[in-house]
Write a protein that holds these residues in place. Structure first.
Motif, PDB file in Angstrom:
ATOM      1  N   LEU A 126     -33.865 -16.185  17.772  1.00 60.66           N
ATOM      2  CA  LEU A 126     -32.540 -16.768  17.568  1.00 60.66           C
ATOM      3  C   LEU A 126     -31.511 -15.656  17.696  1.00 60.66           C
ATOM      4  O   LEU A 126     -31.532 -14.675  16.946  1.00 60.66           O
ATOM      5  CB  LEU A 126     -32.440 -17.397  16.176  1.00 60.66           C
ATOM      6  N   ALA A 127     -30.620 -15.800  18.662  1.00 59.24           N
ATOM      7  CA  ALA A 127     -29.569 -14.809  18.871  1.00 59.24           C
ATOM      8  C   ALA A 127     -28.561 -14.889  17.729  1.00 59.24           C
ATOM      9  O   ALA A 127     -28.456 -15.905  17.033  1.00 59.24           O
ATOM     10  CB  ALA A 127     -28.882 -15.057  20.203  1.00 59.24           C
ATOM     11  N   ALA A 128     -27.832 -13.827  17.536  1.00 57.80           N
ATOM     12  CA  ALA A 128     -26.801 -13.815  16.495  1.00 57.80           C
ATOM     13  C   ALA A 128     -25.727 -14.841  16.835  1.00 57.80           C
ATOM     14  O   ALA A 128     -25.370 -15.027  18.008  1.00 57.80           O
ATOM     15  CB  ALA A 128     -26.187 -12.430  16.380  1.00 57.80           C
ATOM     16  N   LYS A 129     -25.237 -15.526  15.827  1.00 54.68           N
ATOM     17  CA  LYS A 129     -24.197 -16.536  16.029  1.00 54.68           C
ATOM     18  C   LYS A 129     -22.889 -15.958  15.497  1.00 54.68           C
ATOM     19  O   LYS A 129     -22.821 -15.552  14.335  1.00 54.68           O
ATOM     20  CB  LYS A 129     -24.572 -17.811  15.290  1.00 54.68           C
ATOM     21  N   THR A 130     -21.882 -15.901  16.363  1.00 55.94           N
ATOM     22  CA  THR A 130     -20.602 -15.311  15.986  1.00 55.94           C
ATOM     23  C   THR A 130     -19.469 -16.279  16.260  1.00 55.94           C
ATOM     24  O   THR A 130     -19.631 -17.255  16.996  1.00 55.94           O
ATOM     25  CB  THR A 130     -20.345 -14.009  16.767  1.00 55.94           C
ATOM     26  N   THR A 131     -18.323 -15.994  15.683  1.00 58.07           N
ATOM     27  CA  THR A 131     -17.121 -16.789  15.923  1.00 58.07           C
ATOM     28  C   THR A 131     -15.917 -15.865  15.838  1.00 58.07           C
ATOM     29  O   THR A 131     -15.990 -14.770  15.271  1.00 58.07           O
ATOM     30  CB  THR A 131     -17.000 -17.940  14.908  1.00 58.07           C
ATOM     31  N   ARG A 132     -14.816 -16.314  16.392  1.00 54.65           N
ATOM     32  CA  ARG A 132     -13.569 -15.548  16.315  1.00 54.65           C
ATOM     33  C   ARG A 132     -12.843 -15.961  15.037  1.00 54.65           C
ATOM     34  O   ARG A 132     -12.787 -17.132  14.694  1.00 54.65           O
ATOM     35  CB  ARG A 132     -12.671 -15.830  17.526  1.00 54.65           C
ATOM     36  N   ALA A 133     -12.323 -14.993  14.320  1.00 53.96           N
ATOM     37  CA  ALA A 133     -11.596 -15.275  13.085  1.00 53.96           C
ATOM     38  C   ALA A 133     -10.364 -14.372  13.022  1.00 53.96           C
ATOM     39  O   ALA A 133     -10.243 -13.416  13.791  1.00 53.96           O
ATOM     40  CB  ALA A 133     -12.501 -15.024  11.885  1.00 53.96           C
ATOM     41  N   THR A 134      -9.452 -14.704  12.104  1.00 58.26           N
ATOM     42  CA  THR A 134      -8.248 -13.878  11.934  1.00 58.26           C
ATOM     43  C   THR A 134      -8.213 -13.331  10.516  1.00 58.26           C
ATOM     44  O   THR A 134      -8.772 -13.915   9.590  1.00 58.26           O
ATOM     45  CB  THR A 134      -6.964 -14.697  12.194  1.00 58.26           C
ATOM     46  N   ARG A 135      -7.561 -12.191  10.391  1.00 57.49           N
ATOM     47  CA  ARG A 135      -7.377 -11.557   9.080  1.00 57.49           C
ATOM     48  C   ARG A 135      -6.031 -10.838   9.097  1.00 57.49           C
ATOM     49  O   ARG A 135      -5.479 -10.549  10.174  1.00 57.49           O
ATOM     50  CB  ARG A 135      -8.509 -10.585   8.780  1.00 57.49           C
ATOM     51  N   PRO A 136      -5.484 -10.517   7.920  1.00 51.55           N
ATOM     52  CA  PRO A 136      -4.210  -9.803   7.891  1.00 51.55           C
ATOM     53  C   PRO A 136      -4.339  -8.429   8.551  1.00 51.55           C
ATOM     54  O   PRO A 136      -5.346  -7.752   8.383  1.00 51.55           O
ATOM     55  CB  PRO A 136      -3.900  -9.647   6.403  1.00 51.55           C
ATOM     56  N   HIS A 137      -3.330  -8.067   9.301  1.00 52.40           N
ATOM     57  CA  HIS A 137      -3.304  -6.742   9.921  1.00 52.40           C
ATOM     58  C   HIS A 137      -2.516  -5.814   9.002  1.00 52.40           C
ATOM     59  O   HIS A 137      -1.368  -6.089   8.671  1.00 52.40           O
ATOM     60  CB  HIS A 137      -2.652  -6.805  11.301  1.00 52.40           C
ATOM     61  N   LEU A 138      -3.148  -4.740   8.571  1.00 56.77           N
ATOM     62  CA  LEU A 138      -2.502  -3.797   7.667  1.00 56.77           C
ATOM     63  C   LEU A 138      -2.104  -2.540   8.423  1.00 56.77           C
ATOM     64  O   LEU A 138      -2.885  -2.004   9.203  1.00 56.77           O
ATOM     65  CB  LEU A 138      -3.441  -3.435   6.516  1.00 56.77           C
ATOM     66  N   VAL A 139      -0.880  -2.100   8.185  1.00 51.80           N
ATOM     67  CA  VAL A 139      -0.397  -0.870   8.798  1.00 51.80           C
ATOM     68  C   VAL A 139       0.077   0.069   7.692  1.00 51.80           C
ATOM     69  O   VAL A 139       0.438  -0.369   6.597  1.00 51.80           O
ATOM     70  CB  VAL A 139       0.750  -1.116   9.801  1.00 51.80           C
ATOM     71  N   ARG A 140       0.071   1.352   7.981  1.00 51.16           N
ATOM     72  CA  ARG A 140       0.500   2.344   6.997  1.00 51.16           C
ATOM     73  C   ARG A 140       1.993   2.602   7.206  1.00 51.16           C
ATOM     74  O   ARG A 140       2.422   3.001   8.295  1.00 51.16           O
ATOM     75  CB  ARG A 140      -0.304   3.624   7.200  1.00 51.16           C
ATOM     76  N   LYS A 141       2.742   2.386   6.149  1.00 52.47           N
ATOM     77  CA  LYS A 141       4.184   2.577   6.225  1.00 52.47           C
ATOM     78  C   LYS A 141       4.567   3.692   5.259  1.00 52.47           C
ATOM     79  O   LYS A 141       4.239   3.629   4.069  1.00 52.47           O
ATOM     80  CB  LYS A 141       4.915   1.287   5.854  1.00 52.47           C
ATOM     81  N   CYS A 142       5.259   4.704   5.772  1.00 47.04           N
ATOM     82  CA  CYS A 142       5.636   5.853   4.956  1.00 47.04           C
ATOM     83  C   CYS A 142       7.154   5.948   4.873  1.00 47.04           C
ATOM     84  O   CYS A 142       7.853   5.686   5.850  1.00 47.04           O
ATOM     85  CB  CYS A 142       5.079   7.146   5.541  1.00 47.04           C
ATOM     86  N   THR A 143       7.617   6.327   3.713  1.00 42.96           N
ATOM     87  CA  THR A 143       9.047   6.566   3.521  1.00 42.96           C
ATOM     88  C   THR A 143       9.224   7.954   2.914  1.00 42.96           C
ATOM     89  O   THR A 143       8.382   8.420   2.149  1.00 42.96           O
ATOM     90  CB  THR A 143       9.681   5.524   2.589  1.00 42.96           C
ATOM     91  N   SER A 144      10.324   8.600   3.258  1.00 46.23           N
ATOM     92  CA  SER A 144      10.623   9.907   2.689  1.00 46.23           C
ATOM     93  C   SER A 144      11.267   9.706   1.327  1.00 46.23           C
ATOM     94  O   SER A 144      12.065   8.791   1.123  1.00 46.23           O
ATOM     95  CB  SER A 144      11.591  10.696   3.584  1.00 46.23           C
ATOM     96  N   ALA A 145      10.910  10.555   0.404  1.00 41.64           N
ATOM     97  CA  ALA A 145      11.480  10.469  -0.937  1.00 41.64           C
ATOM     98  C   ALA A 145      11.644  11.884  -1.492  1.00 41.64           C
ATOM     99  O   ALA A 145      11.085  12.846  -0.954  1.00 41.64           O
ATOM    100  CB  ALA A 145      10.569   9.648  -1.840  1.00 41.64           C
ATOM    101  N   THR A 146      12.436  11.995  -2.558  1.00 43.00           N
ATOM    102  CA  THR A 146      12.635  13.293  -3.207  1.00 43.00           C
ATOM    103  C   THR A 146      12.413  13.148  -4.699  1.00 43.00           C
ATOM    104  O   THR A 146      12.529  12.045  -5.249  1.00 43.00           O
ATOM    105  CB  THR A 146      14.067  13.823  -2.961  1.00 43.00           C
ATOM    106  N   ARG A 147      12.100  14.261  -5.334  1.00 45.71           N
ATOM    107  CA  ARG A 147      11.983  14.276  -6.794  1.00 45.71           C
ATOM    108  C   ARG A 147      12.457  15.637  -7.292  1.00 45.71           C
ATOM    109  O   ARG A 147      12.370  16.643  -6.575  1.00 45.71           O
ATOM    110  CB  ARG A 147      10.556  13.983  -7.232  1.00 45.71           C
ATOM    111  N   GLN A 148      12.914  15.623  -8.529  1.00 42.33           N
ATOM    112  CA  GLN A 148      13.399  16.841  -9.171  1.00 42.33           C
ATOM    113  C   GLN A 148      12.236  17.544  -9.850  1.00 42.33           C
ATOM    114  O   GLN A 148      11.474  16.918 -10.583  1.00 42.33           O
ATOM    115  CB  GLN A 148      14.479  16.506 -10.216  1.00 42.33           C
ATOM    116  N   VAL A 149      12.088  18.850  -9.608  1.00 46.89           N
ATOM    117  CA  VAL A 149      11.026  19.644 -10.214  1.00 46.89           C
ATOM    118  C   VAL A 149      11.677  20.661 -11.147  1.00 46.89           C
ATOM    119  O   VAL A 149      12.602  21.378 -10.747  1.00 46.89           O
ATOM    120  CB  VAL A 149      10.184  20.372  -9.144  1.00 46.89           C
ATOM    121  N   ARG A 150      11.216  20.698 -12.408  1.00 54.36           N
ATOM    122  CA  ARG A 150      11.788  21.600 -13.414  1.00 54.36           C
ATOM    123  C   ARG A 150      11.000  22.917 -13.425  1.00 54.36           C
ATOM    124  O   ARG A 150       9.768  22.909 -13.440  1.00 54.36           O
ATOM    125  CB  ARG A 150      11.700  20.948 -14.787  1.00 54.36           C
ATOM    126  N   HIS A 151      11.704  24.037 -13.449  1.00 51.76           N
ATOM    127  CA  HIS A 151      11.089  25.355 -13.518  1.00 51.76           C
ATOM    128  C   HIS A 151      11.664  26.078 -14.730  1.00 51.76           C
ATOM    129  O   HIS A 151      12.853  25.944 -15.026  1.00 51.76           O
ATOM    130  CB  HIS A 151      11.410  26.179 -12.261  1.00 51.76           C
TER     131      HIS A 151
END
Length: 183
Positions: free
Chosen positions: A69-94
């Motif tokens: 028995l050959a493998a049985k497959t089907t086409r399906a859909t799923r959410p497409h995830l992408v990596r989204k980056c934003t620039s940010a700043t923070r204050q560092v105490r010395h």
């Protein structure tokens, strides 16, 4: 005085353990084997050694048919995830401390540090191939384990066993360890 007692106790423990392992204690659970109790188990009347019994997982019978028995497959859909980056700043105490005693001073300053904040976010959908049923190799046997009432039983087998069964003659005796039952 304490060291001498410890040494005597250790030597006694080693002696008791050695006697127990050799079966010299007599009162333990170990029993010597009486040479008169040994029989010719596993030998036939001709004096040849019989083969050990097959594994309980092993089945034997007459080859009936094979099925792939050959493998049985089907086409399906799923959410497409992408990596989204934003620039940010923070204050560092010395802080920096100088001096000792009453002349001790603390200097504090802040700097701005830049960094990337990344997250995976959904961006539409994507299609992919989903496996519904994996590939199977099956062999059907008659007269399974010598029981004439057990005919046409299907077993899932490895590809190598399937190849041997496919090349074997109809009703040839086969013995193998199945990977599953049914087909």
């Amino acid at each position: 005085m304490f060291g001498k007692r410890l040494l005597v106790a250790g030597a006694t423990a080693v002696l008791i353990a050695g006697l127990g392992a050799c079966g010299g204690g007599g009162g333990g659970g170990s029993r010597g084997v009486d040479p008169g109790d040994v029989t010719d188990v596993g030998q036939s009347s001709a004096g040849t050694v019989q083969e050990p019994p097959p594994s309980p997982d092993t089945v034997s019978g007459l080859r009936d048919s094979v099925r792939h028995l050959a493998a049985k497959t089907t086409r399906a859909t799923r959410p497409h995830l992408v990596r989204k980056c934003t620039s940010a700043t923070r204050q560092v105490r010395h802080t920096q401390r100088t001096g000792t005693g009453t002349h001790r001073t603390t200097r504090t300053w802040y700097t701005t540090e830049r960094y990337q904040s990344c997250k995976k976010v959904r961006s539409g959908t994507e299609t992919y191939t989903r496996t519904i049923r994996p590939q199977r190799w099956c062999v059907s046997l008659d007269n399974v384990d010598g029981d004439t009432a057990r005919d046409d039983l299907w077993y899932q087998v490895t590809p190598a066993t399937y190849g041997k069964a496919r090349d074997a003659d109809e009703h040839a005796r086969m013995e193998f360890t199945p990977t599953g039952t049914g087909c």
